[in-house]
Design an enzyme around this catalytic site. Structure first.
Site, PDB file in Angstrom:
ATOM      1  CD  GLU A   1      -3.107  -1.044   2.391  1.00 16.06           C
ATOM      2  OE1 GLU A   1      -3.002  -0.405   2.973  1.00 16.06           O
ATOM      3  OE2 GLU A   1      -3.353  -2.759   2.945  1.00 16.06           O
TER       4      GLU A   1
ATOM      5  CG  MET B   1      -7.294  -3.908  -0.171  1.00 12.26           C
ATOM      6  SD  MET B   1      -6.180  -3.235   0.641  1.00 12.26           S
ATOM      7  CE  MET B   1      -5.077  -2.608  -0.790  1.00 12.26           C
TER       8      MET B   1
ATOM      9  CG  ASP C   1     -10.696   1.445   4.663  1.00  7.41           C
ATOM     10  OD1 ASP C   1     -11.717   1.029   5.677  1.00  7.41           O
ATOM     11  OD2 ASP C   1      -9.573   0.647   5.809  1.00  7.41           O
TER      12      ASP C   1
END
Length: 540
Positions: A314, A380, A383
Site C-alpha cells: 500500500e 480493497m 475505506d
C-alpha cells in the site's frame, strides 16, 4: 488493510467420526459415488458435521441426493451448501444448482450443525444406493459400510497453476486472520470453527508478515509460532506441548484447522498499511526479495501450513502511510519474481487499491502487466471515506455504486472493478472486498449522508472504527446508500455492511463474473458468523 489494531464456545476434544467407505480396488475406480460424514466438532449439546461427496467414476455426476436417518435426540438446526429437507427423522440433502457437475475424481463438501451429541447417521443412501459406493450414472448399487474413527485425509494437494480453478462448492470466499487478534481481541483460530465459518471459507490470509531489509520477515514470533494453547483454547481440543520441534501459536492452530477442514487453503500475507514502507527496498532487488519470502514461507517448521503468499503493498508508485517512487513497472517486476520462485504449485496473490479515479492509484502501477503472474487480486473496495476527514461530510466508506452527493467522484467499488477490467485483467482474477467494520463520526445532526461532524466517533480499539458485531446492536442501520448501510444514533453516524447489503454485493460479484469475494477481517463478525454466512449464501 491496516496493520494497526482496528486492532470458548466449544469445550473438549473435537470428535472425528466418519462413515468410511468399503475400499474398492481403486478408491476412484469407475462406477462409485460415495458420501462421508465427519463430525469436526462435538460439544455435547451440539456438533458440526462435514459431509463429503466424492465422484469415483470416470464420468461427471450432474446431480446427487443423500438421504439418511438421525438417531433419537439428534436433529439438524442449520446447514449450508446443500438444500436439506426433513420428514420425521429422515433427512434429504440435494445438490445446489450453483455447484455444477461433480467431475470424475472430484469431491464436494456441505455441512450442518446438529443438536445434541454427535451420533452417526443411519440408513444412508446417495442417489438411491448405499453411501459406501456403487454404480452411476443411473442408480448407486448398494454395498456395505462400516464406522471408523479415522480422521479425514490431510495430504496437501498441489495448487493449480495460473489461472486458478475455483474450488468445488462455489466462488472463492477468503478471510483475513490478524496475528494480533489473539491479544486484546481474544480471537483465535478456534473461533473460526465455533462460529460455523470454517466450512464456508475457501481461503485464509494470515496477516501480516513484515517487509524489511529487502526481504520477508516474521511479524510477531509469539503469536505466530510460540504462544502455547491449552486444550480448552485449542481448535482441536488438544493442548500444545513444549516438546522439541513442536509448532505452537497461530501456525500450529492453522495446521490443525487444515486437518479438520481440508477445503481451506492458507496464504501468508506480507506488508499491510504499517509495513508497506519496506517494499521500496524489496523492489530494488525483486529476486532477492522473492528468495527470502520463499525461504520463510517454506520454512520446514511450518511449510505445510501455507499454500502460498499474498502481497499487500500500500501502494506501489503511490502514497499510503509513506510514499513510494519505485516506478510504474516495480509491482509487475516484483510479482514476476515471486511467481518464478514460488512456482505453479503455490498461490501468489496480492491485495490492491480500489482507487479507480483518473490518474489515481490503479493507474500508478502496472497491475495489468502483473496479472499474468498472480492467481487473483483482492481489490480493497472499502475505506473510500472515513473520519480522517474529521468534519465530514459523512459518507459510506464502502459504496458499491455512486450516489448523489458522494464526496469524491469515482470513489466506489464498481468504478474500481470496471477500471481493472478495462485494463485487460480477467474478471475471474478479481475478488470484491468487504469490510467487517464500520467508519463513523460524532457530533453529527443529520441522519442522511453528507452531514457535518466534529470528529471520529469512539471505537473499542481505534477512534472512528468499530466492528460490525458491536455496531449491529449499538447503532443499528437506519438506511442504505450506494449499496451500503448507514446508521444514525445519539449524534453518531456510521456506515457498514449488513447481511442484506452483503447479499447485494455478492449478487454484483456473480453478475460481473468475479472470482469471488474476501473480507477484512474475521474477528469483526458475530460469534455465529452471520456476515460470512451471508457471503457464502450470496456467492453460492
Amino acid at each position: 488493510m491496516r496493520r494497526s489494531v482496528r486492532r470458548a464456545m466449544i469445550a473438549g476434544a473435537a470428535a472425528v467420526l466418519a462413515i468410511a467407505l468399503v475400499p474398492a480396488v481403486n478408491a476412484f475406480a469407475a462406477g462409485s459415488v460415495t458420501a462421508t460424514f465427519t463430525a469436526s466438532s462435538d460439544w455435547g449439546t451440539g456438533h458440526e458435521v462435514r459431509v463429503t461427496v466424492t465422484n469415483g467414476s470416470d464420468a461427471a455426476v450432474n446431480t446427487w441426493q443423500i438421504a439418511f436417518d438421525l438417531p433419537a435426540g439428534t436433529t439438524i438446526s442449520s446447514f449450508w451448501d446443500a438444500d436439506v429437507t426433513s420428514s420425521g427423522t429422515r433427512y434429504t440433502a440435494t445438490k445446489k444448482s450453483w455447484a455444477g457437475p461433480l467431475a470424475p475424481g472430484a469431491s464436494f463438501s456441505w455441512g450442518y450443525i446438529g443438536t445434541g451429541a454427535y451420533k452417526a447417521p443411519q440408513n444412508c443412501t446417495i442417489n438411491g444406493g448405499s453411501c459406501g459406493g456403487g454404480t452411476i450414472p443411473t442408480t448407486v448399487a448398494p454395498t456395505t459400510r462400516v464406522v471408523t474413527s479415522a480422521p479425514p485425509t490431510t495430504t496437501r494437494p498441489p495448487t493449480s497453476s495460473v489461472p486458478t480453478t475455483i474450488q468445488p462448492g462455489g466462488k472463492k470466499l477468503l478471510g483475513y486472520f490478524v496475528e494480533w487478534g489473539v491479544y486484546q481481541r481474544n480471537y483465535h483460530v478456534k473461533n473460526i470453527v465455533t462460529s460455523g465459518s470454517a466450512a464456508k471459507l475457501t481461503h485464509i490470509n494470515y496477516a501480516f508478515g513484515n517487509v524489511t531489509n529487502g526481504g520477508c520477515a516474521i511479524g510477531d514470533s509469539n503469536a505466530d509460532y510460540d504462544k502455547a494453547y491449552t486444550a480448552a483454547e485449542s481448535v482441536d481440543g488438544v493442548a500444545d506441548t513444549w516438546d522439541p520441534g513442536a509448532l505452537r501459536g497461530n501456525f500450529g492452530q492453522l495446521r490443525r484447522l487444515k486437518k479438520m477442514y481440508p477445503n481451506i487453503k492458507v496464504l501468508w500475507s506480507f506488508g499491510g498499511w504499517t509495513w508497506s514502507g519496506g517494499f521500496a527496498q524489496a523492489a530494488a532487488n525483486p529476486t532477492a526479495f522473492a528468495n527470502s519470502c520463499y525461504n520463510l514461507v517454506e520454512d520446514p517448521r511450518w511449510a505445510d501450513v501455507f499454500d502460498g503468499i499474498d502481497i499487500d503493498w500500500e501502494y506501489p508508485n503511490a502514497c499510503g502511510l509513506s510514499c513510494d517512487s519505485s516506478g510504474f513497472a516495480s509491482f509487475r517486476t516484483l510479482m514476476s519474481a515471486l511467481r518464478a520462485r514460488f512456482g505453479s504449485n503455490n498461490l501468489v496473490t496480492a491485495a490492491i487499491t480500489a482507487d479507480g479515479t483518473s490518474g489515481g492509484k490503479i493507474d500508478a502501477a502496472d497491475y495489468a502487466g502483473a496479472a499474468q503472474y498472480v492467481d487473483w487480486y483482492n481489490v480493497m473496495t472499502y475505506d473510500f471515506f472515513g473520519p480522517w476527514a474529521a468534519q465530514g461530510p459523512t459518507a459510506v466508506h464502502s459504496a458499491l455504486t455512486s450516489y448523489p452527493g458522494i464526496p469524491t467522484a469515482g470513489f466506489y467499488a464498481d468504478n474500481a472493478i470496471q477500471k481493472l477490467k478495462s485494463k485487460g485483467i480477467p474478471a475471474s482474477k478479481l475478488l470484491l472486498g468487504i469490510g467487517f467494520y464500520g467508519k463513523g463520526w460524532t457530533g453529527v445532526t443529520q441522519a442522511a449522508p453528507g452531514g457535518s461532524a466534529t470528529g471520529p466517533a469512539p471505537g473499542t480499539y481505534e477512534a472512528g472504527t468499530e466492528d460490525y458485531k458491536v455496531l449491529k446492536a449499538r447503532c443499528p442501520a437506519t438506511g442504505t446508500v450506494g449499496g451500503t448501510a448507514y446508521a444514525f444514533c445519539g449524534g453518531q453516524w456510521w456506515s457498514y455492511d449488513t447481511p442484506a447489503t452483503i447479499g447485494g454485493k455478492m449478487t454484483y460479484s456473480n453478475n460481473q463474473g468475479l472470482g469471488g469475494s474476501f473480507f477484512w477481517e474475521l474477528s469483526g463478525d458475530t460469534t455465529n458468523g452471520e456476515l460470512i454466512a451471508a457471503m457464502r449464501t450470496g456467492l453460492g
